[in-house]
Write an enzyme that holds these catalytic residues in place. Structure first.
Site, PDB file in Angstrom:
ATOM      1  N   ARG A   1      -3.453  19.459 -34.732  1.00 35.44           N
ATOM      2  CA  ARG A   1      -2.727  20.732 -34.680  1.00 35.44           C
ATOM      3  C   ARG A   1      -3.446  21.759 -35.558  1.00 35.44           C
ATOM      4  O   ARG A   1      -3.995  21.415 -36.600  1.00 35.44           O
ATOM      5  CB  ARG A   1      -1.295  20.574 -35.185  1.00 35.44           C
ATOM      6  CG  ARG A   1      -0.448  19.653 -34.345  1.00 35.44           C
ATOM      7  CD  ARG A   1       0.923  19.447 -34.934  1.00 35.44           C
ATOM      8  NE  ARG A   1       0.833  18.785 -36.242  1.00 35.44           N
ATOM      9  CZ  ARG A   1       1.872  18.317 -36.910  1.00 35.44           C
ATOM     10  NH1 ARG A   1       3.087  18.434 -36.424  1.00 35.44           N
ATOM     11  NH2 ARG A   1       1.709  17.730 -38.078  1.00 35.44           N
TER      12      ARG A   1
ATOM     13  N   ARG B   1       0.943  23.927 -36.709  1.00 32.36           N
ATOM     14  CA  ARG B   1       1.760  23.405 -37.803  1.00 32.36           C
ATOM     15  C   ARG B   1       1.772  24.465 -38.889  1.00 32.36           C
ATOM     16  O   ARG B   1       0.717  24.913 -39.345  1.00 32.36           O
ATOM     17  CB  ARG B   1       1.134  22.097 -38.313  1.00 32.36           C
ATOM     18  CG  ARG B   1       1.782  21.522 -39.551  1.00 32.36           C
ATOM     19  CD  ARG B   1       3.147  20.920 -39.208  1.00 32.36           C
ATOM     20  NE  ARG B   1       3.625  20.000 -40.207  1.00 32.36           N
ATOM     21  CZ  ARG B   1       4.131  20.376 -41.383  1.00 32.36           C
ATOM     22  NH1 ARG B   1       4.205  21.628 -41.733  1.00 32.36           N
ATOM     23  NH2 ARG B   1       4.562  19.458 -42.227  1.00 32.36           N
TER      24      ARG B   1
ATOM     25  N   GLU C   1      12.962  16.287 -39.782  1.00 31.80           N
ATOM     26  CA  GLU C   1      12.622  15.776 -38.456  1.00 31.80           C
ATOM     27  C   GLU C   1      13.802  16.032 -37.512  1.00 31.80           C
ATOM     28  O   GLU C   1      14.941  16.193 -37.955  1.00 31.80           O
ATOM     29  CB  GLU C   1      12.310  14.281 -38.532  1.00 31.80           C
ATOM     30  CG  GLU C   1      11.075  13.958 -39.352  1.00 31.80           C
ATOM     31  CD  GLU C   1       9.805  14.556 -38.775  1.00 31.80           C
ATOM     32  OE1 GLU C   1       9.622  14.514 -37.542  1.00 31.80           O
ATOM     33  OE2 GLU C   1       8.981  15.058 -39.555  1.00 31.80           O
TER      34      GLU C   1
END
Length: 147
Positions: free
Chosen positions: A79, A37, A45
């Site tokens: 992540r 990330r 999104e």
């Protein structure tokens, strides 16, 4: 989040969206894919306006290229959080400059250079800023999580 930053050189093998990618790091035969990330930005999104454009732009910047990661811990989804450079370019800055990501608001004061790029993109109505009222991805996630 970990306080110790590490630099890694990795190959970008997949792009999930405008702020998340998958890399392979390490020596051949011991590769393990790692989701990353990008620290400091939040891209639309995938189903949001400009979500696919943000993903495509990140792919142009990094897909199948070597990336230099400066790690900053892990997020709640496991992540790896990292500052990412592909082709010598700061990926967060490129996404914000193109109007394809917001500076992540809770950390905006740590990144005044990104805030300046966002102001320029917004003034020039570039990317998502061409919309009358662009919806921040955190609002989009909150609205769609309630359904």
């Amino acid at each position: 989040m970990s306080a110790i930053a590490t630099s890694l050189f990795c190959l970008v093998v997949a792009i999930s969206d405008g702020d998340t990618l998958t890399v392979r790091c390490g020596t051949p035969g011991e590769y393990r894919p790692q989701r990353v990330r990008i620290v400091s930005i939040d891209a639309p999104e995938s189903k949001q306006a400009f979500g696919q454009r943000a993903r495509q732009n990140l792919a142009q910047l990094c897909f199948r290229q070597q990336a230099m990661l400066r790690t900053a811990g892990h997020d709640t989804y496991g992540r790896l959080l990292a500052h990412v450079r592909c082709g010598g370019r700061d990926v967060a800055a490129e996404q914000v400059r193109a109007g394809l990501a917001w500076v992540y608001t809770p950390h905006a004061s740590r990144y005044p250079e990104l805030a300046a790029l966002q102001r320029k993109a917004r003034a020039a109505q570039v990317g998502l800023w061409s919309q009358k009222r662009p919806q921040p991805p955190w609002d989009y996630r909150r609205r769609h999580a309630q359904r």
